[in-house]
Write a protein that holds these residues in place. Structure first.
Motif, short mmCIF file in Angstrom:
data_model
loop_
_atom_site.label_atom_id
_atom_site.label_comp_id
_atom_site.label_asym_id
_atom_site.label_seq_id
_atom_site.Cartn_x
_atom_site.Cartn_y
_atom_site.Cartn_z
N ALA A 1 16.72 46.78 60.63
CA ALA A 1 15.94 47.94 61.09
C ALA A 1 14.97 48.13 59.92
CB ALA A 1 16.57 49.40 61.33
N ASP A 2 14.08 46.82 59.81
CA ASP A 2 12.98 46.84 58.70
C ASP A 2 13.22 47.47 57.49
OD1 ASP A 2 11.28 45.71 60.86
OD2 ASP A 2 10.87 47.67 61.68
N GLY A 3 14.40 47.25 56.96
CA GLY A 3 15.03 47.80 55.59
C GLY A 3 15.38 49.02 55.62
N VAL A 4 15.29 49.84 56.77
CA VAL A 4 16.01 51.29 56.86
C VAL A 4 17.48 51.18 56.87
CG1 VAL A 4 16.06 53.41 58.30
CG2 VAL A 4 13.80 52.03 58.10
N GLY A 5 17.99 50.34 57.69
CA GLY A 5 19.35 50.33 57.67
C GLY A 5 20.04 49.00 57.16
N ASN A 6 21.20 48.95 56.55
CA ASN A 6 21.78 47.63 55.93
C ASN A 6 23.11 47.43 56.42
OD1 ASN A 6 21.34 45.22 54.69
ND2 ASN A 6 21.95 46.05 52.78
N GLU A 7 23.35 47.47 57.67
CA GLU A 7 24.88 47.55 57.98
C GLU A 7 24.99 46.38 58.82
OE1 GLU A 7 23.48 51.59 57.65
OE2 GLU A 7 22.99 50.30 58.94
N PHE A 8 26.33 45.60 58.48
CA PHE A 8 26.79 44.42 59.28
C PHE A 8 28.30 44.22 59.11
CE2 PHE A 8 25.61 43.74 54.67
CZ PHE A 8 26.57 42.81 54.49
N ALA A 9 28.66 43.38 59.92
CA ALA A 9 30.16 43.17 60.01
C ALA A 9 30.34 41.84 59.27
CB ALA A 9 30.64 42.94 61.56
N GLN A 10 31.43 42.16 58.41
CA GLN A 10 31.67 40.90 57.54
C GLN A 10 32.63 40.15 58.13
OE1 GLN A 10 32.89 42.30 53.66
NE2 GLN A 10 30.81 42.89 52.97
N ARG A 11 33.46 40.65 58.97
CA ARG A 11 34.51 40.06 59.71
C ARG A 11 34.78 40.76 61.35
NH1 ARG A 11 39.90 39.61 56.67
NH2 ARG A 11 39.33 42.01 56.35
N TYR A 12 35.19 40.09 62.19
CA TYR A 12 35.38 40.55 63.36
C TYR A 12 36.21 39.74 64.11
CZ TYR A 12 32.15 36.97 65.03
OH TYR A 12 31.40 35.75 65.22
#
Length: 849
Positions: A103-114
């Motif tokens: 989100a252009d640096g606004v957010g920084n969430e991700f899934a390390q595993r799934y």
């Protein structure tokens, strides 16, 4: 020559097509990024806000707040949050891609595993596991990079869920994509006895279905597994193509001692009622170890709640000659069913299967010939590269440039060393070979099989990419285009290449013909100690009537029945055409007013300019062919996209499938049902094929892929030559890949076509001899079925050496000596000694009369 044979063997082994559904090439994006998957087909367990809803979970999309995010933190134990995708139909999924929310640096969430869960019916969900039983997939390390992960084994599913896994609890966001292809078999489950263990030569062989996703106890129920994973077992069942697994991994096997009746029963459930033509079962045949192919298969069919009383019975002769594992084709006689139950009879102590595939005529495909709006997103095509991604990172661009430079330098070094090695081999060959023909052509053999044409210049180069290819085979090239794409090498070969004829007043040297419209009229000339090519253009006489200008057919009158095949830029469909009779004014004979079956070749809208030009050239060439035994071009749709050409299609399908459903009628006994066919009719069919080839040869046209799969059958056993066989998944085993590029029907090809890349009317005569052999054996087995692909190549070398060591196809049971002698004359080593199609046709007409 021995080194050459070894080289060819390695090429064939490296390039052999592996399966009915090849996971290596079934890797096309299924529509999250491209938009083919609609918003209503994407759902989730929850959402943080409207701007992070499930529809924003598309890979590489930054709409909304840039990803799907659940409304609560993901717990490490109770995995309740998921992003779900409905593919609408069953798909063979081989690859997944994930991305976080940047989100252009606004957010920084991700899934390390799934984890991935999947379902075929939306009610029963299965957790994906790799071949070692692990469920967790390593995901992203940042929020913007795409991470692709192979699903090994692949899954067959309609619904797929991505379930983020965290430790400890944390907020995650995901963008995803699925890669694969449509599951055309329609098989949703198979049930069978559980695989067993064998103790062999001091080791324990596990012949269970390791990746089966149904219930397993004493039997396997309501699941799919290794028999549909797209991987075949090796001849030696103790070895595997998968690294790090146990002996017997590729096969599901049973011992006769555990089945008092000597039968293994398997039940196959399908997504809907289908018209089944055949079942292909890959069997092990190490008969010296007590393993043989099944002796008999009895298959029952169910369309509603009850099983039909009349089964299909298929008997197979024991093969104690070749221990090679192979596919056995069981003709199912066009039976309608949504479930099939087959009982396989043991032929020895053990019976082992590694893959089962079905061929059926499916219902209407969701494909339209109606022009698409300009702003509509095109569909997925085999040319799409799932790993291709635009990256704005300067670091990545710099690394990519450095890697490219290194690869180019290595390629130049390899090419220089390669040419030096081949030059030495050619010098040795020239001293040893007494045959001048091979001496002057050996260098082209190298080029024809390695295809390193990207480093050489060409004056006769075609960039056409509209070729009929196997479904899910993006890099397939049909034999007709193999040599056409080669440049004019500084080599010594009388190459079979010619530009397509055009009208006498507008002849142009760059027009190209379809693969059955090419002549081998090339003269050889020497210059500066080397040979070059002079291509002669032949002006084909115009046929009477409309001078090749076909009328525009209203595309709304076409009704889809079946997809016959697809390529990188084109597809072939079986359709019903209403009102086609008014477009056939010059057609001889009575024409019914009923809708008629036609084959429709379409060019996708994303095809490049060269593909469009080639498509129009093919229309111009085929429109001039007029012969009772050649498939005819009836009309076109070229006023708007997608471009279409409409050709005849015969109601009884291709000759290979037609004959395989019949048995030979005993001589002197009248036919008592439609399942038998007489020797006289077989000869009549062969004479029609020779008549059509006589017409093509009179125009100096070379077909290059003559076989029963490329002949269509109409009423009264009428035969017409076509070219649809190579596009059908059923005949993938008839073509063999060389160096990952060329796919050739080597079991039908002459020795000079395989070794020298030379296609002539004489090589078509060789293929006709094999086709005649197919006809008289009722297509019950593949030519040289006892040979592997590399053994076919080795046998080709024996034809060249002509030391009486070559192996010919055996005389069919019903074949008189005179007809077998005719076959053998088609396979003479010297091409000039082979008969012409005029002579063959005259001889067959005498036998028929």
């Amino acid at each position: 020559m021995f080194q050459m044979r070894q080289y060819l063997t390695v090429l064939l082994l490296a390039g052999a097509v592996k399966s009915q559904v090849n996971p290596a090439v079934c890797r096309y994006p299924l529509g999250m990024t491209g938009g083919q998957i609609q918003d209503e087909d994407i759902s989730a367990s929850s959402q943080w806000s409207e701007s992070t809803a499930a529809r924003y979970g598309r890979l590489d999309f930054d709409d909304g707040d840039g990803a799907w995010c659940p409304d609560v933190m993901v717990e490490p134990v109770n995995l309740k949050e998921f992003l779900q995708i409905d593919l609408r139909t069953l798909h063979f999924v081989t690859l997944v891609g994930t991305q976080g929310r940047h989100a252009d640096g606004v957010g920084n969430e991700f899934a390390q595993r799934y984890k991935v869960k999947y379902s075929r019916d939306g009610t029963r969900w299965v957790s994906w596991r790799d071949r070692q039983g692990r469920q967790i997939i390593e995901g992203n390390s940042n929020a913007y990079d795409v991470v692709l992960k192979d699903l090994e084994p692949p899954i067959i599913a309609r619904f797929v869920r991505f379930m983020p896994v965290t430790d400890p609890s944390m907020i995650v966001c995901m963008r995803v994509e699925l890669y694969g292809c449509e599951w055309l078999d329609g098989l949703v489950s198979y049930s069978a006895p559980a695989g067993q263990q064998m103790f062999f030569r001091g080791q324990q062989i596990f012949l269970n279905d390791t990746v089966y996703d149904g219930a397993i106890s004493y039997s396997m129920t309501e699941g799919l597994g290794q028999l549909t994973d797209g991987s075949w077992g090796l001849d030696d069942f103790t070895k595997s193509q998968v690294y790090g697994v146990w002996p017997g991994y590729d096969y599901v096997g049973w011992t006769n001692a555990s089945f008092p009746g000597g039968l293994v029963e398997m039940t196959f459930e399908f997504d809907r009622v289908r018209n089944f033509t055949s079942m292909k079962v890959h069997c092990n045949n190490m008969y010296t170890w007590g393993v043989k192919m099944f002796r008999q298969a009895v298959c029952y069919f169910r369309s509603d709640s009850d099983w039909e009383p009349n089964p299909v019975v298929f008997k197979l002769k024991a093969d104690n000659i070749s221990p090679s594992a192979r596919f056995v084709t069981v003709a199912l006689g066009n039976r309608m069913a949504s479930a099939i139950r087959c009982r396989f009879a043991f032929n020895d102590i053990w019976m082992m299967f590694s893959e089962i595939a079905f061929q059926s005529d499916t219902a209407v495909y969701n494909t339209s010939l109606v022009p698409r709006k300009r702003n509509q997103t095109p569909g997925n095509h085999p040319g799409d590269d799932p790993t291709h991604k635009i990256d704005d990172s300067n670091t990545r661009i710099l690394i990519g440039c450095l890697v490219a430079i290194i690869v180019i330098l290595l390629a130049i070094i390899i090419i220089i060393l390669w040419r030096q090695v081949w030059q030495k081999m050619i010098e040795k060959a020239s001293r040893r070979m007494l045959d001048d023909e091979l001496t002057v052509r050996l260098s082209v053999q190298r080029e024809a099989f390695t295809h390193r044409h990207s480093s050489l210049s060409s004056d006769v180069e075609s960039t056409s990419t509209y070729e009929r290819i196997f479904p899910m085979e993006s890099d397939y090239q049909e034999p007709s285009r193999l040599l056409r794409k080669l440049p004019e090498f500084q080599a010594t070969e009388n190459l079979a290449m010619i530009d397509a004829p055009s009208e006498p007043s507008t002849a142009h040297p760059t027009d190209e013909a379809p693969h059955y419209a090419e002549a081998d009229i090339v003269s050889q000339q020497e210059a500066a100690g080397a040979h070059s090519y002079r291509v002669t253009v032949v002006n084909m006489p115009l046929s009477p009537g409309r001078d090749g200008a076909l009328e525009e057919f209203p595309r709304e009158r076409l009704t889809f029945k079946e997809k016959l095949g697809e390529g990188q830029f084109g597809e072939v469909h079986l359709c019903e055409a209403e009102g086609m009779q008014e477009f056939m004014k010059d057609h001889c004979g009575d024409i019914s007013d009923e809708p008629m079956l036609v084959a429709v070749k379409t060019l996708r809208e994303d095809a490049n300019k060269n593909a469009r030009n080639d498509f129009l050239k093919e229309i111009r060439i085929i429109s001039r062919l007029r012969d009772p035994n050649i498939i005819r071009l009836l009309a076109v749709c070229v006023e708007s996209d997608p471009l279409c050409m409409i050709t005849e299609y015969m109601e009884n399908g291709d000759l290979n499938q037609f004959l395989s459903r019949h048995e030979l009628q005993d001589e002197g006994v009248p036919a008592d049902d439609s399942a038998t066919i007489s020797y006289r009719i077989l000869i009549h069919m062969a004479s029609q094929i020779s008549s059509g080839m006589k017409y093509l040869s009179s125009l100096n046209f070379v077909h290059r892929d003559l076989a029963t799969r490329n002949c269509l059958v109409g009423t009264n056993n009428t035969i017409k030559i076509a070219d649809f066989g190579m596009s059908r998944n059923l005949y993938r085993g008839d073509y063999y890949r060389i160096q990952g590029r060329a796919v050739l029907p080597i079991r039908w090809m002459s020795w000079e076509s395989i070794l020298l890349g030379k296609f002539t009317m004489a090589s078509d005569m060789w293929a006709f001899g094999v086709t005649l052999w197919e006809i008289l054996t009722l297509c019950k087995e593949q030519p040289y079925a006892q040979f592997t692909d590399e053994q076919v190549i080795e046998n080709t070398g024996e034809f060249f050496r002509d030391q009486n060591k070559q192996v010919y196809l055996p005389k069919p049971h019903c074949c008189p000596d005179s007809v077998y002698s005719l076959m053998l004359s088609c396979w003479k080593r010297n091409a000039k000694e082979r008969p012409t199609f005029l002579e063959i046709h005259s001889t067959l007409m005498e036998y028929h009369d």
